[in-house]
Write an enzyme that holds these catalytic residues in place. Sequence first.
Site, PDB file in Angstrom:
ATOM      1  N   ASP A 125      45.475  15.175  -7.882  1.00 25.53           N
ATOM      2  CA  ASP A 125      45.963  14.919  -6.521  1.00 25.53           C
ATOM      3  C   ASP A 125      45.230  15.900  -5.602  1.00 25.53           C
ATOM      4  O   ASP A 125      44.612  16.871  -6.078  1.00 25.53           O
ATOM      5  CB  ASP A 125      47.492  15.139  -6.484  1.00 25.53           C
ATOM      6  CG  ASP A 125      48.126  14.782  -5.139  1.00 25.53           C
ATOM      7  OD1 ASP A 125      47.464  14.159  -4.288  1.00 25.53           O
ATOM      8  OD2 ASP A 125      49.314  15.152  -4.949  1.00 25.53           O
ATOM      9  N   CYS A 173      47.244   9.482  -7.218  1.00 21.06           N
ATOM     10  CA  CYS A 173      48.213   8.797  -6.346  1.00 21.06           C
ATOM     11  C   CYS A 173      47.553   8.277  -5.066  1.00 21.06           C
ATOM     12  O   CYS A 173      48.044   7.337  -4.460  1.00 21.06           O
ATOM     13  CB  CYS A 173      49.350   9.752  -5.996  1.00 21.06           C
ATOM     14  SG  CYS A 173      48.787  11.298  -5.264  1.00 21.06           S
ATOM     15  N   GLN A 187      56.248   6.939  -6.728  1.00 21.35           N
ATOM     16  CA  GLN A 187      54.881   6.983  -7.254  1.00 21.35           C
ATOM     17  C   GLN A 187      54.888   6.917  -8.787  1.00 21.35           C
ATOM     18  O   GLN A 187      54.027   6.280  -9.405  1.00 21.35           O
ATOM     19  CB  GLN A 187      54.206   8.284  -6.779  1.00 21.35           C
ATOM     20  CG  GLN A 187      52.795   8.481  -7.285  1.00 21.35           C
ATOM     21  CD  GLN A 187      51.787   7.558  -6.622  1.00 21.35           C
ATOM     22  OE1 GLN A 187      51.754   7.444  -5.401  1.00 21.35           O
ATOM     23  NE2 GLN A 187      50.975   6.872  -7.415  1.00 21.35           N
ATOM     24  N   ARG A 194      52.261   0.307  -6.598  1.00 23.04           N
ATOM     25  CA  ARG A 194      53.252   0.933  -5.713  1.00 23.04           C
ATOM     26  C   ARG A 194      54.164  -0.135  -5.123  1.00 23.04           C
ATOM     27  O   ARG A 194      55.375   0.032  -5.020  1.00 23.04           O
ATOM     28  CB  ARG A 194      52.573   1.703  -4.565  1.00 23.04           C
ATOM     29  CG  ARG A 194      51.722   2.889  -4.939  1.00 23.04           C
ATOM     30  CD  ARG A 194      52.493   3.999  -5.624  1.00 23.04           C
ATOM     31  NE  ARG A 194      53.698   4.395  -4.920  1.00 23.04           N
ATOM     32  CZ  ARG A 194      53.749   5.083  -3.763  1.00 23.04           C
ATOM     33  NH1 ARG A 194      52.654   5.488  -3.167  1.00 23.04           N
ATOM     34  NH2 ARG A 194      54.909   5.405  -3.198  1.00 23.04           N
ATOM     35  N   HIS A 196      58.027  12.947  -5.743  1.00 23.00           N
ATOM     36  CA  HIS A 196      57.509  11.658  -5.263  1.00 23.00           C
ATOM     37  C   HIS A 196      57.873  10.586  -6.303  1.00 23.00           C
ATOM     38  O   HIS A 196      57.011  10.060  -7.011  1.00 23.00           O
ATOM     39  CB  HIS A 196      55.994  11.760  -5.077  1.00 23.00           C
ATOM     40  CG  HIS A 196      55.386  10.656  -4.267  1.00 23.00           C
ATOM     41  ND1 HIS A 196      56.138   9.694  -3.624  1.00 23.00           N
ATOM     42  CD2 HIS A 196      54.080  10.362  -3.982  1.00 23.00           C
ATOM     43  CE1 HIS A 196      55.330   8.867  -2.986  1.00 23.00           C
ATOM     44  NE2 HIS A 196      54.086   9.244  -3.189  1.00 23.00           N
ATOM     45  N   ARG A 225      60.699   9.590   4.000  1.00 22.44           N
ATOM     46  CA  ARG A 225      59.579  10.464   3.588  1.00 22.44           C
ATOM     47  C   ARG A 225      59.575  11.664   4.522  1.00 22.44           C
ATOM     48  O   ARG A 225      59.590  11.501   5.740  1.00 22.44           O
ATOM     49  CB  ARG A 225      58.232   9.745   3.693  1.00 22.44           C
ATOM     50  CG  ARG A 225      57.066  10.739   3.642  1.00 22.44           C
ATOM     51  CD  ARG A 225      55.708  10.105   3.578  1.00 22.44           C
ATOM     52  NE  ARG A 225      55.454   9.568   2.250  1.00 22.44           N
ATOM     53  CZ  ARG A 225      54.240   9.261   1.794  1.00 22.44           C
ATOM     54  NH1 ARG A 225      53.182   9.441   2.547  1.00 22.44           N
ATOM     55  NH2 ARG A 225      54.085   8.783   0.582  1.00 22.44           N
TER      56      ARG A 225
HETATM   57  N1   CP Z   1      50.371   7.732  -2.816  1.00 19.28           N
HETATM   58  C1   CP Z   1      50.980   7.702  -1.629  1.00 19.28           C
HETATM   59  O1   CP Z   1      52.160   8.033  -1.503  1.00 19.28           O
HETATM   60  O2   CP Z   1      50.205   7.277  -0.603  1.00 19.28           O
HETATM   61  P1   CP Z   1      50.598   7.284   0.942  1.00 19.28           P
HETATM   62  O3   CP Z   1      50.658   8.729   1.370  1.00 19.28           O
HETATM   63  O4   CP Z   1      49.496   6.532   1.622  1.00 19.28           O
HETATM   64  O5   CP Z   1      51.931   6.615   1.104  1.00 19.28           O
HETATM   65  N1  NVA Z   2      50.771  15.785  -2.825  1.00 19.78           N
HETATM   66  C1  NVA Z   2      50.407  14.824  -1.809  1.00 19.78           C
HETATM   67  C2  NVA Z   2      50.798  13.451  -2.226  1.00 19.78           C
HETATM   68  C3  NVA Z   2      50.397  12.374  -1.270  1.00 19.78           C
HETATM   69  C4  NVA Z   2      50.804  11.002  -1.733  1.00 19.78           C
HETATM   70  C5  NVA Z   2      51.083  15.207  -0.508  1.00 19.78           C
HETATM   71  O1  NVA Z   2      52.272  15.539  -0.515  1.00 19.78           O
HETATM   72  O2  NVA Z   2      50.406  15.210   0.525  1.00 19.78           O
END
Ligand code: CP
Ligand code: NVA
Length: 335
Positions: A231, A272, A138, A317, A135, A108
């Site tokens: 989001d 998400c 997700q 998830r 992502h 990530r």
């Molecule tokens: N939705 C999601 O990716 O959550 P986190 O940032 O907590 O992993």
């Molecule tokens: N768009 C958000 C998603 C978090 C799961 C981010 O990148 O922070």
Amino acid sequence: MTVDLTGRSFLKLLDYTPEEITYLIELAADLKAKKHAGQAHRYCEGKNVALIFEKTSTRTRCSFEVGAHDLGMNVTYLEPGSSQIGKKESIADTARVLGRMFDGIEYRGFGQDRVEELAAFAGVPVWNGLTTEFHPTQMLADMLTLRERFGSLDGLKLTFMGDAGNNVGNSLMVVCAKLGLDFCACGPAKQMPAPALVERCRGIAGESGSTIEVTDDVERGVSGASCLYTDIWVSMGEPAELWAERIALLEPYRVTEELMGKAAPDAVFLHCLPSFHDTKTQVGADIAERFGITEMEVSDDVFEGPRSLVFDEAENRMHTIKAVMCATLGGASAQ
Ligand code: CP
Ligand code: NVA
């Protein structure tokens, strides 16, 4: 046709066929049933996975950890800033080192090019746990959640409200195009997915028989939608200075009870997470103090209401990430 994903990386859904994506969702449903029945499924016994997080996480990290343990694997977690990656060691060198020790690597972080480079050099499957652009894990959870609610994905329209050009909006557009859901990106022109990605998805949607719409018109966006999705308005890695501009741009796209009422009669709400639907977070309280708003991308009543499936989605998830690890590490054939 039997789907075999052994040895494959999972970097973005553009790399996967509709059959492969559906296979992962069905594998996840099967693993979920086994988990709920208390049936062991240690299909990757003794393997080792590394989880690299250059941005913070609750759901994704826990899903990889619990999923790996359920599959019989060991996990090493590299937290943001705690490894040599990027500062003292290139992605390519890191990949070649970790690839000698681990059977799979989750990443990530920032640009999509980083996870692609990791995969090019690791020699083992690499899984995208979120980048600036996409992502993909997700999406599997979101599609599983919709399938559970509606029985099938056929004929559904999903509308993303707000910052539609972020990683989640981009990925929803891709997965809807692949799986044949109508997709609508509803938000201000400045926050739309890149035109090249929209065109590419329109081509894919043409094959699956669905449509991709881009609009700044709220009424048009929500009309007929089976799912309103949103989001946060400023994503990880973006500067906090953007809040003022984003609030001004995105407030008309907040998902409220009024908007849910204009969607399909059986419409559901997905997010998400994490979400700013009240002031019980540091950021939420700070925004309330500075801008006088107590909820952002979704109203608290929608978030807490009966159409909200966000916690089923969060649970999914784990089942879907487990399916990705299991399939790409060859564990699915041990089933
Ligand atoms: N939705 C999601 O990716 O959550 P986190 O940032 O907590 O992993
Ligand atoms: N768009 C958000 C998603 C978090 C799961 C981010 O990148 O922070």
